[in-house]
Every structure is written in structure tokens, then in C-alpha cells.
Design an enzyme around this catalytic site. Structure first.
Site, PDB file in Angstrom:
ATOM      1  N   SER A  41     -37.711  -6.420   1.247  1.00 67.83           N
ATOM      2  CA  SER A  41     -36.614  -5.852   0.446  1.00 67.83           C
ATOM      3  C   SER A  41     -35.650  -6.975   0.117  1.00 67.83           C
ATOM      4  O   SER A  41     -35.599  -7.981   0.853  1.00 67.83           O
ATOM      5  CB  SER A  41     -35.886  -4.781   1.282  1.00 67.83           C
ATOM      6  OG  SER A  41     -34.653  -4.449   0.697  1.00 67.83           O
ATOM      7  N   TYR A  98     -30.802  -1.741   8.541  1.00 60.21           N
ATOM      8  CA  TYR A  98     -31.971  -1.888   7.656  1.00 60.21           C
ATOM      9  C   TYR A  98     -32.214  -3.364   7.356  1.00 60.21           C
ATOM     10  O   TYR A  98     -33.332  -3.874   7.462  1.00 60.21           O
ATOM     11  CB  TYR A  98     -31.709  -1.106   6.363  1.00 60.21           C
ATOM     12  CG  TYR A  98     -32.800  -1.197   5.317  1.00 60.21           C
ATOM     13  CD1 TYR A  98     -34.041  -0.595   5.522  1.00 60.21           C
ATOM     14  CD2 TYR A  98     -32.583  -1.858   4.104  1.00 60.21           C
ATOM     15  CE1 TYR A  98     -35.038  -0.656   4.547  1.00 60.21           C
ATOM     16  CE2 TYR A  98     -33.561  -1.914   3.125  1.00 60.21           C
ATOM     17  CZ  TYR A  98     -34.782  -1.317   3.352  1.00 60.21           C
ATOM     18  OH  TYR A  98     -35.767  -1.377   2.385  1.00 60.21           O
TER      19      TYR A  98
HETATM   20  N1  LIG Z   1     -37.351   2.203  -2.800  1.00 55.21           N
HETATM   21  C1  LIG Z   1     -36.665   1.080  -2.845  1.00 55.21           C
HETATM   22  O1  LIG Z   1     -35.663   0.950  -3.583  1.00 55.21           O
HETATM   23  C2  LIG Z   1     -37.101  -0.105  -2.011  1.00 55.21           C
HETATM   24  C3  LIG Z   1     -36.523  -1.353  -2.314  1.00 55.21           C
HETATM   25  C4  LIG Z   1     -36.914  -2.453  -1.542  1.00 55.21           C
HETATM   26  C5  LIG Z   1     -37.833  -2.328  -0.545  1.00 55.21           C
HETATM   27  N2  LIG Z   1     -38.366  -1.089  -0.274  1.00 55.21           N
HETATM   28  C6  LIG Z   1     -39.349  -1.010   0.812  1.00 55.21           C
HETATM   29  O2  LIG Z   1     -40.572  -0.560   0.250  1.00 55.21           O
HETATM   30  C7  LIG Z   1     -41.322   0.161   1.230  1.00 55.21           C
HETATM   31  C8  LIG Z   1     -41.742   1.506   0.652  1.00 55.21           C
HETATM   32  O3  LIG Z   1     -40.561   2.227   0.320  1.00 55.21           O
HETATM   33  P1  LIG Z   1     -40.610   3.523  -0.602  1.00 55.21           P
HETATM   34  O4  LIG Z   1     -39.394   3.477  -1.442  1.00 55.21           O
HETATM   35  O5  LIG Z   1     -41.938   3.685  -1.209  1.00 55.21           O
HETATM   36  O6  LIG Z   1     -40.367   4.649   0.525  1.00 55.21           O
HETATM   37  P2  LIG Z   1     -40.638   6.231   0.518  1.00 55.21           P
HETATM   38  O7  LIG Z   1     -40.815   6.723  -0.856  1.00 55.21           O
HETATM   39  O8  LIG Z   1     -39.548   6.793   1.380  1.00 55.21           O
HETATM   40  O9  LIG Z   1     -42.036   6.333   1.300  1.00 55.21           O
HETATM   41  C9  LIG Z   1     -42.077   5.914   2.634  1.00 55.21           C
HETATM   42  C10 LIG Z   1     -43.514   5.898   3.087  1.00 55.21           C
HETATM   43  O10 LIG Z   1     -43.529   5.412   4.446  1.00 55.21           O
HETATM   44  C11 LIG Z   1     -44.243   6.338   5.244  1.00 55.21           C
HETATM   45  N3  LIG Z   1     -43.692   6.356   6.605  1.00 55.21           N
HETATM   46  C12 LIG Z   1     -42.381   6.301   6.966  1.00 55.21           C
HETATM   47  N4  LIG Z   1     -42.262   6.369   8.292  1.00 55.21           N
HETATM   48  C13 LIG Z   1     -43.522   6.466   8.787  1.00 55.21           C
HETATM   49  C14 LIG Z   1     -44.059   6.590  10.092  1.00 55.21           C
HETATM   50  N5  LIG Z   1     -43.262   6.613  11.178  1.00 55.21           N
HETATM   51  N6  LIG Z   1     -45.395   6.692  10.246  1.00 55.21           N
HETATM   52  C15 LIG Z   1     -46.207   6.678   9.160  1.00 55.21           C
HETATM   53  N7  LIG Z   1     -45.764   6.557   7.894  1.00 55.21           N
HETATM   54  C16 LIG Z   1     -44.437   6.459   7.711  1.00 55.21           C
HETATM   55  C17 LIG Z   1     -44.053   7.673   4.554  1.00 55.21           C
HETATM   56  O11 LIG Z   1     -45.077   8.545   4.953  1.00 55.21           O
HETATM   57  P3  LIG Z   1     -44.872  10.155   4.973  1.00 55.21           P
HETATM   58  O12 LIG Z   1     -45.181  10.643   3.598  1.00 55.21           O
HETATM   59  O13 LIG Z   1     -45.838  10.588   6.011  1.00 55.21           O
HETATM   60  O14 LIG Z   1     -43.434  10.392   5.365  1.00 55.21           O
HETATM   61  C18 LIG Z   1     -44.141   7.259   3.089  1.00 55.21           C
HETATM   62  O15 LIG Z   1     -45.487   7.146   2.696  1.00 55.21           O
HETATM   63  C19 LIG Z   1     -40.416   0.280   2.459  1.00 55.21           C
HETATM   64  O16 LIG Z   1     -40.795  -0.683   3.410  1.00 55.21           O
HETATM   65  C20 LIG Z   1     -39.029  -0.024   1.909  1.00 55.21           C
HETATM   66  O17 LIG Z   1     -38.178  -0.559   2.900  1.00 55.21           O
HETATM   67  C21 LIG Z   1     -38.032   0.016  -0.997  1.00 55.21           C
END
Ligand SMILES: NC(=O)c1ccc[n+]([C@@H]2O[C@H](COP(=O)([O-])OP(=O)(O)OC[C@H]3O[C@@H](n4cnc5c(N)ncnc54)[C@H](OP(=O)(O)O)[C@@H]3O)[C@@H](O)[C@H]2O)c1
Length: 228
Positions: free
Chosen positions: A128, A141
Site C-alpha cells: 500500500s 495499518y
Molecule cells: N482498496 C484499497 O484502496 C487498497 C489500497 C492499497 C492497498 N490495498 C491492499 O490491497 C489488498 C486487497 O485489498 P482490497 O481492497 O481488495 O480488500 P477487500 O476488498 O476488503 O478484500 C479483502 C480480501 O481479503 C480477504 N481476507 C481478509 N482477512 C482474511 C482472513 N483473515 N483470512 C482469509 N482471507 C481474508 C477477504 O476474504 P473474505 O471475502 O473471506 O472476507 C477478501 O478477499 C490488501 O492487502 C490491502 O491492504 C488496498
């Protein structure tokens, strides 16, 4: 047996992980990590060669990776966002954030090292902008993402036969961002954020690099949007 390479993507039930799984599926047999069985089944119906890999990552064990003998690509996308000033962030929030964003990544990687070594594989870590610089009220975070960067760098130094890429996306249009904007009390403006597929394309660029090139880090920010 399939002649195609295999990829395992955590967080593949939605958001960036789902986009990465879609982007890899034409080339790889993809194991889809997540806890939501229905979402994983829907993804499997959509992607040929994909299989569900349902697991709670904070309690992953050797039994969860039994049968994975060779792994070409491991993408760690699962993660949690925690918002709150230091004065209002108790130890249990720190522990939960570190458990999912760092400890689970380290343990899953450790369990899969034999399979990754067998394939001279590639590990991609979705970090991130918060892993590059701290923001007020995002400290737990951010600290977890700084730790994730250190993990990636250490892995690259220790496992010289593997490739290890950290991807640093900015704000992306996913459930996580929706939750974050609600907590920040700001409008949700997806047009100002990265599409998950744009992050997935960075992952594909890393794993399809020419054999002489090891792409170690990629930073992706929304064009014309916030530098965060
Ligand atoms: N969105 C942003 O703006 C952004 C920006 C920078 C970086 N990121 C990073 O990108 C990555 C993906 O983020 P996203 O935005 O796609 O998040 P998201 O839409 O909230 O999806 C999170 C994913 O992680 C899984 N997950 C969370 N906790 C878990 C656990 N304990 N065991 C198994 N699976 C788990 C969830 O599975 P379930 O469906 O089972 O809950 C879901 O598939 C993260 O590492 C985040 O920090 C995101």
C-alpha cells in the site's frame, strides 16, 4: 495433469485479489483464497481452471497446503485496514492487523516455500502507499505494511531462486476503500481511485517479466488523483 502453471491468490473472493485471479486465469490454474465459500464458487464458475481454496489465514496450517507440491505464483492480497489515531487504537487492534497483514503472510509463505522452490516461483505482495509513508490515523495499518515490505525484502535476500515483488497501490475501488471512506466521513468517489484491474495488471507485468528481469517493486497511483 494440467500442463499449465499454478497460482495461489489470497483475498481472491473480492477486490484486488479477485481482479488478480481474473487476470492470471487465462494462463494459470488459480487457487482462489478467501473465506466466503459462495463468492469463491461464483469466481470458480467464471474462471476455467480455478479452484476454491477456502481458509482463515490467521490459522493456516500445513494441512491447508497439503497437495500443493509446485507453485509458480503466490499473490498475497488478503488484508485488513484499520483506521484510528494511536490514542484510540488498543493492543487487540494492533494484534489483529499484524496477524492478518504480516504474520499470516509469513506463515503461508513459509508453508509454501518447498512448492515455490520446486517451481522457482514468484511471490507478489500487495502492499500500500501506507507501506511507503505513514498517515495520521492510519498508524497500525501503516506499521503492518512497513513490516510487510521488510518481509518481502528479507524473503528476496534469503531465497535467491525466487522472485519477490512488492506492489504499492494507492486508493482502489473496493469494499476496503468503501469502508475506509465511511470511517473517514468522506464521499466515495470511485472515479478518483484505481480500478482493481489496474493493480492486477501491475501484478501480471511483474510475473511476466523477461527471465533476466526481477521486478522488485511497483508503485501504482490513481492517475490525476490523490498522491496517496
Ligand atoms: N482498496 C484499497 O484502496 C487498497 C489500497 C492499497 C492497498 N490495498 C491492499 O490491497 C489488498 C486487497 O485489498 P482490497 O481492497 O481488495 O480488500 P477487500 O476488498 O476488503 O478484500 C479483502 C480480501 O481479503 C480477504 N481476507 C481478509 N482477512 C482474511 C482472513 N483473515 N483470512 C482469509 N482471507 C481474508 C477477504 O476474504 P473474505 O471475502 O473471506 O472476507 C477478501 O478477499 C490488501 O492487502 C490491502 O491492504 C488496498
Amino acid at each position: 495433469m494440467s500442463a499449465r502453471p499454478t497460482a495461489l491468490v489470497t483475498g481472491a473472493s473480492r477486490g484486488i485479489g479477485a481482479a488478480v485471479a481474473r487476470a492470471l486465469a487465462p494462463t494459470y490454474d488459480v487457487l482462489l483464497g478467501g473465506r466466503d465459500a459462495e463468492a469463491l464458487a461464483a469466481m470458480c464458475a467464471e474462471l476455467s481452471g480455478a479452484r476454491p481454496w477456502p481458509v482463515e489465514l490467521t490459522s493456516v496450517t500445513g494441512a491447508d497446503v497439503a497437495g500443493i507440491d509446485r507453485l509458480d505464483v503466490l499473490v498475497h492480497s488478503a488484508g485488513v485496514m484499520t483506521l484510528g489515531r494511536i490514542e484510540e487504537t488498543p493492543a487487540e487492534v494492533w494484534r489483529r492487523t499484524m496477524e492478518v497483514n504480516v504474520v499470516a503472510v509469513a506463515e503461508l509463505t513459509r508453508l509454501l516455500l518447498p512448492a515455490l522452490r520446486a517451481a522457482r516461483g514468484h511471490v507478489v505482495l500487495i502492499n500500500s502507499g501506507s507501506g511507503q509513508r505513514a498517515n495520521p490515523a492510519w498508524t497500525s495499518y501503516s506499521a503492518s505494511k512497513f513490516a510487510l515490505r521488510a518481509f518481502a525484502d528479507g524473503l528476496r535476500l534469503e531465497e535467491r531462486e525466487l522472485r519477490v515483488t512488492t506492489v504499492y497501490p494507492g486508493r482502489s475501488d473496493t469494499d476496503m476503500q468503501r469502508g475506509l471512506r465511511a470511517q473517514e466521513g468522506g464521499a466515495y468517489e470511485p472515479e478518483k481511485y484505481l480500478a482493481p484491474d489496474s493493480v492486477a495488471r501491475a501484478v501480471v507485468a511483474a510475473v511476466t517479466a523477461t527471465p533476466d528481469a526481477h521486478i522488485t517493486e511497483i508503485t501504482v497511483r490513481p492517475a490525476g488523483g490523490s498522491p496517496n
